[in-house]
Scaffold this active site. Sequence first.
Site, PDB file in Angstrom:
ATOM      1  N   ASN A  44       0.901  -1.146   0.000  1.00 49.62           N
ATOM      2  CA  ASN A  44       0.000   0.000   0.000  1.00 49.62           C
ATOM      3  C   ASN A  44       0.943   1.199   0.000  1.00 49.62           C
ATOM      4  OD1 ASN A  44      -1.315   2.216   1.823  1.00 49.62           O
ATOM      5  ND2 ASN A  44      -3.031   0.988   1.072  1.00 49.62           N
ATOM      6  N   SER A  45       0.843   2.050  -1.008  1.00 44.76           N
ATOM      7  CA  SER A  45       1.825   3.113  -1.212  1.00 44.76           C
ATOM      8  C   SER A  45       1.896   4.110  -0.064  1.00 44.76           C
ATOM      9  CB  SER A  45       1.522   3.874  -2.506  1.00 44.76           C
ATOM     10  OG  SER A  45       1.682   3.034  -3.617  1.00 44.76           O
ATOM     11  N   GLN A  46       3.060   4.716   0.054  1.00 42.92           N
ATOM     12  CA  GLN A  46       3.327   5.749   1.051  1.00 42.92           C
ATOM     13  C   GLN A  46       2.368   6.923   0.830  1.00 42.92           C
ATOM     14  OE1 GLN A  46       7.479   6.599   1.135  1.00 42.92           O
ATOM     15  NE2 GLN A  46       7.215   8.597   2.080  1.00 42.92           N
TER      16      GLN A  46
END
Length: 188
Positions: free
Chosen positions: A41-43
């Site tokens: 899950n992207s930053q």
Amino acid sequence: MQQKSIAEAMSAQDRRRFLPSEVAEFHDSDRPLPIGHGQTNSQPSTVAAMLDLLEPFPGMRALDVGSGSGWTAAILGELGGPDSRIVAVERIPELVERSREAIDQPWVSVHRASPDALGLPELAPFDRILVSAMAEDAPAQLMDQLADGGIMVAPWNEVMHRARRVGDRIEITEHGGYTFVPLIHTRF
């Protein structure tokens, strides 16, 4: 409908809901979090920067490629509102199912990626395309799915790019180095 800010849209779609229980407690940390199957899950700061470059708007037709947990698709749904059509594509069946369960907006749908195509050409053209996986080169198949005036934000060659279709031309600008999981569009 008044346009929400990116920060408001991200807050409205609580990251916790899109994370596996073993990492959900870290939802407010500004770092990528594992969601299984070698994916992340992207930053949040990266997501915000990409969405800023994307220039989302109410009523848009948007494609979210490499949607993973579904969080970015839900944020796009928040920014586009109920008059929009947001379609997400993910290659891992378990992540497709998990994101379908987490997304509560009927105007956002999640599709399993086809081994024969990158994106969803049968549903094109799109006003906006967000790609959350690193390609080796400019993803021409996705650029072909942009509507006139459409914008794609995608990382390739370790750099974030913004591509805008202007008639038959694609104008590309670079926006700094990033790290993502690889974009895979071959047999799986």
